[in-house]
Design a protein around this motif. Sequence first.
Motif, PDB file in Angstrom:
ATOM      1  N   THR A  28      10.625  -3.659  20.564  1.00 33.42           N
ATOM      2  CA  THR A  28      11.122  -4.436  21.520  1.00 33.42           C
ATOM      3  C   THR A  28      12.240  -3.492  22.466  1.00 33.42           C
ATOM      4  OG1 THR A  28      13.167  -4.763  20.048  1.00 33.42           O
ATOM      5  CG2 THR A  28      11.411  -6.541  20.031  1.00 33.42           C
ATOM      6  N   GLU A  29      12.472  -2.289  21.876  1.00 30.79           N
ATOM      7  CA  GLU A  29      13.237  -1.486  22.494  1.00 30.79           C
ATOM      8  C   GLU A  29      12.325  -0.741  23.473  1.00 30.79           C
ATOM      9  OE1 GLU A  29      15.489   2.913  22.157  1.00 30.79           O
ATOM     10  OE2 GLU A  29      15.855   1.204  20.430  1.00 30.79           O
ATOM     11  N   VAL A  30      11.235  -0.064  23.070  1.00 28.86           N
ATOM     12  CA  VAL A  30      10.188   0.780  23.953  1.00 28.86           C
ATOM     13  C   VAL A  30       9.395   0.071  24.639  1.00 28.86           C
ATOM     14  CG1 VAL A  30       8.457   2.306  23.649  1.00 28.86           C
ATOM     15  CG2 VAL A  30      10.359   2.583  22.034  1.00 28.86           C
ATOM     16  N   TYR A  31       8.695  -1.199  24.044  1.00 32.33           N
ATOM     17  CA  TYR A  31       7.863  -1.834  25.106  1.00 32.33           C
ATOM     18  C   TYR A  31       8.636  -3.130  25.959  1.00 32.33           C
ATOM     19  CZ  TYR A  31       3.854   0.300  22.947  1.00 32.33           C
ATOM     20  OH  TYR A  31       2.759   1.035  22.388  1.00 32.33           O
ATOM     21  N   GLN A  32       9.902  -3.346  25.735  1.00 32.62           N
ATOM     22  CA  GLN A  32      10.667  -4.391  26.308  1.00 32.62           C
ATOM     23  C   GLN A  32      10.073  -5.799  25.978  1.00 32.62           C
ATOM     24  OE1 GLN A  32      13.600  -3.786  28.205  1.00 32.62           O
ATOM     25  NE2 GLN A  32      13.074  -1.990  26.895  1.00 32.62           N
ATOM     26  N   LEU A  33       9.566  -5.991  24.850  1.00 35.26           N
ATOM     27  CA  LEU A  33       9.101  -7.347  24.421  1.00 35.26           C
ATOM     28  C   LEU A  33       9.944  -8.213  23.498  1.00 35.26           C
ATOM     29  CD1 LEU A  33       5.464  -5.889  23.184  1.00 35.26           C
ATOM     30  CD2 LEU A  33       5.878  -7.347  25.246  1.00 35.26           C
ATOM     31  N   PRO A  34       9.718  -9.575  23.511  1.00 32.46           N
ATOM     32  CA  PRO A  34      10.713 -10.150  22.580  1.00 32.46           C
ATOM     33  C   PRO A  34       9.974  -9.976  21.099  1.00 32.46           C
ATOM     34  CG  PRO A  34       8.864 -11.344  23.710  1.00 32.46           C
ATOM     35  CD  PRO A  34       8.939 -10.149  24.387  1.00 32.46           C
ATOM     36  N   PRO A  35      10.807 -10.292  20.187  1.00 31.80           N
ATOM     37  CA  PRO A  35      10.449  -9.777  18.781  1.00 31.80           C
ATOM     38  C   PRO A  35       9.072 -10.777  18.253  1.00 31.80           C
ATOM     39  CG  PRO A  35      12.922 -10.049  19.007  1.00 31.80           C
ATOM     40  CD  PRO A  35      12.180 -10.414  20.248  1.00 31.80           C
ATOM     41  N   GLU A  36       9.266 -11.929  19.058  1.00 32.26           N
ATOM     42  CA  GLU A  36       8.248 -12.925  18.599  1.00 32.26           C
ATOM     43  C   GLU A  36       6.865 -12.281  18.846  1.00 32.26           C
ATOM     44  OE1 GLU A  36      10.796 -13.780  20.476  1.00 32.26           O
ATOM     45  OE2 GLU A  36      11.951 -14.504  18.909  1.00 32.26           O
ATOM     46  N   ALA A  37       6.793 -11.278  19.852  1.00 34.91           N
ATOM     47  CA  ALA A  37       5.510 -10.864  20.193  1.00 34.91           C
ATOM     48  C   ALA A  37       4.865  -9.677  19.291  1.00 34.91           C
ATOM     49  CB  ALA A  37       5.511 -10.312  21.743  1.00 34.91           C
ATOM     50  N   ILE A  38       5.874  -9.443  18.363  1.00 36.37           N
ATOM     51  CA  ILE A  38       5.429  -8.339  17.513  1.00 36.37           C
ATOM     52  C   ILE A  38       4.522  -8.974  16.295  1.00 36.37           C
ATOM     53  CG2 ILE A  38       5.872  -6.216  16.433  1.00 36.37           C
ATOM     54  CD1 ILE A  38       6.570  -6.340  19.305  1.00 36.37           C
ATOM     55  N   GLN A  39       3.586  -8.295  15.705  1.00 40.07           N
ATOM     56  CA  GLN A  39       2.840  -8.934  14.422  1.00 40.07           C
ATOM     57  C   GLN A  39       2.868  -7.851  13.563  1.00 40.07           C
ATOM     58  OE1 GLN A  39      -0.384 -11.587  14.527  1.00 40.07           O
ATOM     59  NE2 GLN A  39       0.121 -12.009  16.647  1.00 40.07           N
ATOM     60  N   ILE A  40       3.160  -7.974  12.079  1.00 42.18           N
ATOM     61  CA  ILE A  40       3.176  -6.819  11.282  1.00 42.18           C
ATOM     62  C   ILE A  40       2.386  -7.361   9.952  1.00 42.18           C
ATOM     63  CG2 ILE A  40       4.443  -5.079   9.883  1.00 42.18           C
ATOM     64  CD1 ILE A  40       6.666  -5.256  11.963  1.00 42.18           C
ATOM     65  N   PHE A  41       1.306  -6.580   9.604  1.00 43.46           N
ATOM     66  CA  PHE A  41       0.574  -7.066   8.456  1.00 43.46           C
ATOM     67  C   PHE A  41       0.596  -5.781   7.236  1.00 43.46           C
ATOM     68  CE2 PHE A  41      -1.387  -9.204  11.838  1.00 43.46           C
ATOM     69  CZ  PHE A  41      -1.441 -10.524  11.446  1.00 43.46           C
ATOM     70  N   PHE A  42       0.585  -6.329   6.265  1.00 46.53           N
ATOM     71  CA  PHE A  42       0.825  -5.436   5.050  1.00 46.53           C
ATOM     72  C   PHE A  42      -0.284  -5.340   4.413  1.00 46.53           C
ATOM     73  CE2 PHE A  42       5.286  -5.621   5.792  1.00 46.53           C
ATOM     74  CZ  PHE A  42       5.853  -4.371   5.610  1.00 46.53           C
ATOM     75  N   ALA A  43      -1.143  -4.490   4.037  1.00 43.98           N
ATOM     76  CA  ALA A  43      -2.155  -4.210   3.153  1.00 43.98           C
ATOM     77  C   ALA A  43      -1.841  -3.675   2.079  1.00 43.98           C
ATOM     78  CB  ALA A  43      -3.324  -3.617   4.011  1.00 43.98           C
ATOM     79  N   GLU A  44      -1.657  -3.903   0.925  1.00 49.15           N
ATOM     80  CA  GLU A  44      -0.831  -3.426  -0.335  1.00 49.15           C
ATOM     81  C   GLU A  44      -2.174  -3.236  -1.459  1.00 49.15           C
ATOM     82  OE1 GLU A  44       3.495  -4.046  -0.372  1.00 49.15           O
ATOM     83  OE2 GLU A  44       2.415  -5.449  -1.479  1.00 49.15           O
TER      84      GLU A  44
END
Length: 61
Positions: A28-44
């Motif tokens: 959000t800081e670097v790309y100036q995007l809202p948090p809702e635009a960021i997706q994170i997936f964990f592959a454990e």
Amino acid sequence: MPIVTIQQSPRSIELKRELVEKITNAFTEVYQLPPEAIQIFFAETSHENWAKGGVLASDRE
């Protein structure tokens, strides 16, 4: 919309919560995007299913 995939051995839910907060804040800081635009997936993957330097992680413990 950025999609981040993290491949790792299993970690606690507390650690994953902290990590997703920090990764989201960085995007959000670097790309100036809202948090809702960021997706994170964990592959454990369990320690018996990955190796480093020719040795299974389960054998390093």
